[in-house]
Design an enzyme around this catalytic site. Structure first.
Site, PDB file in Angstrom:
ATOM      1  N   ASP A 146      27.273 -21.758  -7.361  1.00 26.99           N
ATOM      2  CA  ASP A 146      26.222 -22.763  -7.476  1.00 26.99           C
ATOM      3  C   ASP A 146      24.950 -22.305  -6.769  1.00 26.99           C
ATOM      4  OD1 ASP A 146      28.932 -23.803  -7.722  1.00 26.99           O
ATOM      5  OD2 ASP A 146      28.035 -25.776  -7.973  1.00 26.99           O
ATOM      6  N   ASP A 159      28.165 -27.689  -3.551  1.00 27.33           N
ATOM      7  CA  ASP A 159      28.152 -27.959  -4.988  1.00 27.33           C
ATOM      8  C   ASP A 159      27.696 -29.380  -5.258  1.00 27.33           C
ATOM      9  OD1 ASP A 159      30.479 -28.901  -3.736  1.00 27.33           O
ATOM     10  OD2 ASP A 159      31.636 -28.868  -5.585  1.00 27.33           O
ATOM     11  N   GLU A 177      26.054 -32.583 -12.866  1.00 28.81           N
ATOM     12  CA  GLU A 177      26.950 -31.425 -12.948  1.00 28.81           C
ATOM     13  C   GLU A 177      27.139 -30.981 -14.392  1.00 28.81           C
ATOM     14  OE1 GLU A 177      30.902 -32.293 -11.591  1.00 28.81           O
ATOM     15  OE2 GLU A 177      31.368 -30.163 -11.342  1.00 28.81           O
ATOM     16  N   ASP A 179      35.445 -35.569  -3.280  1.00 24.86           N
ATOM     17  CA  ASP A 179      36.298 -34.867  -2.310  1.00 24.86           C
ATOM     18  C   ASP A 179      36.135 -33.353  -2.484  1.00 24.86           C
ATOM     19  OD1 ASP A 179      37.363 -34.756  -4.826  1.00 24.86           O
ATOM     20  OD2 ASP A 179      39.387 -35.350  -4.255  1.00 24.86           O
ATOM     21  N   GLU A 180      34.928 -32.889  -2.285  1.00 24.04           N
ATOM     22  CA  GLU A 180      34.644 -31.483  -2.492  1.00 24.04           C
ATOM     23  C   GLU A 180      33.551 -31.067  -1.487  1.00 24.04           C
ATOM     24  OE1 GLU A 180      35.087 -30.533  -6.511  1.00 24.04           O
ATOM     25  OE2 GLU A 180      34.799 -28.398  -6.210  1.00 24.04           O
ATOM     26  N   TRP A 207      30.095 -16.024  -9.239  1.00 26.80           N
ATOM     27  CA  TRP A 207      30.397 -16.737  -7.989  1.00 26.80           C
ATOM     28  C   TRP A 207      30.313 -15.730  -6.828  1.00 26.80           C
ATOM     29  CZ3 TRP A 207      30.793 -19.179 -12.350  1.00 26.80           C
ATOM     30  CH2 TRP A 207      30.733 -20.561 -12.354  1.00 26.80           C
TER      31      TRP A 207
END
Ligand code: RAM
Length: 852
Positions: free
Chosen positions: A465, A452, A732, A457-458, A519
């Protein structure tokens, strides 16, 4: 370059360009033919396989196929090395061409029993709840005579690099990458023949936490997701001149020590103390591993792909030194520094500045900080972290000894080393920058898996996406191998009830495990896109059960009504009306989105079943798709022809997914969509779901002008607004940075998310006019629709058959179009101002028409 004699080029095996250590036993082969003669097409091919200069197979076929043709010989066995050469015949039996340059295909270790080495880890027990610094492992081996070839097969729990006699064995970064480790751990194969010495050879493995046991996930994250022990597995196989072979491997004779890396985390960054040479060598212990889960990579590794110098050295209002690299990128810094021993330089990273200082709030709990403590080498020393990466345009440097000179600090760009295959350019500089931002967004987010975002912190493989971005991605770079690998993990991690993890590889987070439309649809749409763009039906066959499980799961929860309204949804995530702290609070009813996203994959599954010859499934899913479309209209279409959500996304879904039944319904929806866009003064009103669809939907309704006005809007929210704010990647949110230059206060504020960049696919297909009309672009649809005051546009794509290109320019109402159709393909050319589309064969064609 004019070349009238055909030549076979670019021979490849599966989706590999460097097929060393591949996992396929019968790799399908592809090639291109370079020829500058209109209408040329292949009528036959011959493939020759040689092994150690002996022919071991030859196949001649009368065939026009040149993409993913079946392996013509016996299946490969482990380590087998075969040279593949191809020649082809043209029309009327012309030929053959000379043999192509040979492609060397070498199989990896295909049987679990090929692995004789042990996996080793430092024997030292680590303190509970804390990890010791990342270790270095070492072992020595001594070949018994002159070596003719040597291979290193390696992998790790953690991320690793290998060095042989003090030199790196390869140029890969962050190996073995990130897969669903419990079932699939990749190993890497390297040719180390040239690095061997006579006598003793020392191999070292540097390890770090990486995705295996480093902290991953938002909200504090989780450590030790796959295990709490770093370990390495190394197997070296040498062949001697006398034809014999010998294998060496990691085992209990290896040793471990702590090296100069004090800590390293993907989110945290790396701490390095150059004074700490590993000296205290201690024993290792064995770590059990299952060789059956070791797999060869499907695509290229992560590598360093560019090095950038800063464009400016800034002094912030509080007196800090900040480097501006002019481009939001993903990678890390490389420093050349001279100073006292023990002196520490600190590097912090951020995508944007706020009030002239590094703005790290959007990174949430990613520290993104590297520190380097100097050895004190006279003349200077060079350092680059090994096992971390950051998303940044700006870097703050503190503790630099002396003056920072140009060239002292550079940014090293990292990503999966995919071949660039797609280009777009037009007369509007802002659109060109938007496209450039999309390309950089892909570079930064295709770091082994499709993520993404690359900075906070991902950095997870969020399914939605890539679902929306896949058509753009497949045009810009050859990402077949990367996505194929990712889809294998998706299937491996799919829940028995059909649910797809929100991100793949899956990790534990507080985020609920939803059955989320758009998704989870990645399970169906991504394989379909790969088929459509790369002409690979094998991916559909491999993913078929997973595709089916996804659709069947929805059918179970939707029931006989075929309306998918029982599950919690993410909906049209981050539409511009979503408040900073409620990203899912969009205008469009999430159940309308869900039901539309039930009909679409059901339809694609029906098509897939037909293609794979599964006739019963085809009939079943075609009927299902029809039933869902009916249900969609019953539930969401009002008697006056409007949708219950009177929004841009709702009409875009209905028009693009073919959910309406009659021309009158479609015309009404198209008019309403255009009216909504006009009412919003040509501002975008869509989130992740509607954004890739809206321009196409407007065009379906004949509203080209409205689509262009939407595309070219410069005020917020719009695609070009970020460009006017100096964006160098896609954001984003439509307003990640607010018009006053402050950073959106929301938690979801990345400056490098590719989802909203999915519009680039429309730029390629409609603005420039280059689209696939058959899988793999075997037939092109050339259908440019000039508008928006643009005076020229061009798109080029390296299709599996060769370079395709459309370039148009207009002067007043005169339109000039140049089309290049690759050898072995045809094109349907549908130009504005012409009575009917025309067919064209391979070659370069010029057309002139008058626009009305
Ligand atoms: C965010 C991610 C991603 C999106 C999900 C729903 O955390 O960044 O883009 O797919 O939420």
């Amino acid at each position: 370059m004019t070349d009238h004699r055909p030549r076979v080029t670019d021979v490849r095996a599966e989706h590999h360009r460097q097929p060393l250590g591949i996992g396929e036993r019968r790799p399908r082969l592809s090639w291109r033919t370079a020829i500058d003669r209109p209408g040329w097409c292949q009528t036959a091919y011959e493939i020759q396989l040689t092994e150690e200069h002996r022919e071991v197979g030859r196949t001649h076929r009368r065939s026009t196929e040149s993409v993913l043709v079946p392996w013509p010989g016996d299946p490969l066995t482990s380590r087998r090395r075969v040279e593949v050469a191809v020649r082809v015949w043209g029309p009327d039996g012309e030929g053959p061409t000379p043999w192509s340059d040979p492609l060397t295909v070498e199989a990896g270790l295909l049987e679990p029993s090929d692995w004789s080495a042990d996996m080793v880890s430092p024997a030292r027990t680590e303190p509970v709840g804390r990890h010791l610094p990342p270790p270095v492992l070492r072992g020595t081996f001594r070949p018994r005579g002159p070596v003719t070839s040597a291979r290193l097969y390696a992998t790790a729990h953690g991320v690793y690099e290998t060095e042989l006699n003090g030199e790196r064995t390869d140029d890969q970064v962050l190996a073995p990458g990130w897969t669903h480790y419990p079932e699939r751990l990749r190993y890497q194969t390297h040719d180390i023949t040239g690095l061997l010495h006579d006598g003793d050879n020392e191999i070292r493995v540097l390890l770090a936490d990486g995705w295996f046991r480093g902290r991953l996930g938002f909200g504090g994250g989780t450590r030790d997701i796959y295990g709490d022990r770093l370990a390495a597995l190394v197997q070296i196989e040498v062949r001697y001149a006398d034809g014999t072979a010998e294998t060496f491997g990691s085992g209990l004779d290896w040793q471990a020590a702590h090296g100069p890396i004090l800590s390293s985390g993907i989110y945290e960054g790396e701490e390095y103390d150059a004074r700490r040479e590993p000296t205290d060598w201690r024993p290792v212990r064995l770590v059990p591993y299952d060789p059956a889960r070791l797999v060869a990579p499907d695509g290229p590794p992560v590598r360093r792909t560019a090095v950038l110098d800063p464009v400016a050295v800034l002094t912030s209002p509080t007196g800090r030194t900040i480097l501006d690299f002019g481009q939001n990128l993903v990678g890390r810094l490389r420093v050349r520094v001279e100073g006292e021993t023990g002196h520490t330089v600190t590097l912090r990273h951020a995508e944007v500045l706020e009030d002239g200082e590094l703005c790290v709030r959007p990174l949430r709990e990613a520290r993104a900080t590297d520190t380097y403590t100097l050895w004190g080498t006279p003349g200077g020393e060079q350092w680059e972290p090994r096992f971390t990466f950051h998303g940044f345009r700006y870097a703050e440097v503190t503790g630099w000894p002396g003056e920072l000179a140009p060239g002292d600090v550079q940014a090293v760009v990292l990503h999966t080393d995919m071949r660039r295959t797609g280009w777009f350019e037009c007369s509007e500089p802002l659109l060109n920058r938007l496209h450039e931002n999309v390309v950089w967004g892909m570079r930064g987010n295709f770091v082994d898996i499709p993520t993404d975002c690359p900075q906070r912190d991902e950095r997870l493989g969020w399914t939605g996406d890539v679902q929306v971005f896949a058509p753009t991605a497949t045009f810009l770079h050859d990402c077949a191998g990367l996505l194929r690998s990712w889809l294998t993990d998706l299937a491996a991690e799919q829940h028995p009830d059909g649910r797809v993890p929100m991100f793949v590889p899956h990790i534990p987070t507080a985020f609920p495990e939803l059955r989320a439309a758009a998704w989870g649809d990645a399970a169906v749409i991504v394989p379909w896109v790969l088929y459509e763009r790369y002409g690979d039906p094998g991916i559909l066959a491999d993913q078929y059960d997973s595709m089916k499980a996804w659709v069947d799961g929805i059918t179970r929860v939707a029931g006989d009504r075929h309306v998918w309204d029982g599950d919690r949804q993410l909906g049209d995530w981050l539409d511009p009306s979503a408040p900073p702290d409620r990203p899912g609070d969009a205008r469009t009813d999430p159940h309308l989105v869900a039901t539309a996203h039930y009909a679409h994959p059901a339809q694609l599954l029906a098509q897939t079943a037909e293609l794979l010859g599964r006739h019963d499934d085809h009939a079943h899913y075609a009927k299902l798709a029809e039933a869902v479309r009916d249900a969609f209209r019953r539930e969401y279409l009002t008697p006056d022809g409007l949708l219950t959500s009177d929004t841009q996304t709702a009409y875009a879904l209905a028009l693009r997914f073919g959910l309406l039944a009659t021309d009158a319904q479609r015309a009404r929806a198209g008019r309403r969509l255009a009216a909504l866009v006009r009412a919003d003064d040509f501002h975008i009103g869509t989130g992740f779901v509607g954004t890739p669809l809206i321009c196409d939907a407007l065009c379906t309704a004949g509203e080209y002008d409205t689509a262009y006005r939407l595309l070219l809007q410069r005020t917020c929210p719009s695609w070009l607004y970020p460009v006017t704010m100096g964006a160098t990647t896609v954001w984003e949110r439509w307003d990640s940075m607010l018009p006053d230059g402050t950073v959106n206060p929301g938690e979801m504020t990345s400056f490098n998310h590719y989802a909203l960049g999915a519009v680039a696919d429309w730029l390629h297909r409609t603005v420039a006019g280059l689209a696939p009309a058959a899988p793999g672009y075997r037939r092109l649809l050339v259908r440019p629709r000039p508008g928006g005051g643009l005076t020229h546009a061009r798109a080029a794509h390296d299709t599996p058959y060769g370079r395709a290109e459309v370039s148009w320019s207009r002067t007043g109402s005169a339109l000039r179009v140049i089309v290049t159709v690759p050898p072995g393909t045809t094109a349907l050319i549908d130009l504005p101002g012409t009575a009917a589309p025309v067919e064209a064969g391979s070659g370069t064609h010029l057309f002139r028409t008058e626009l009305s």
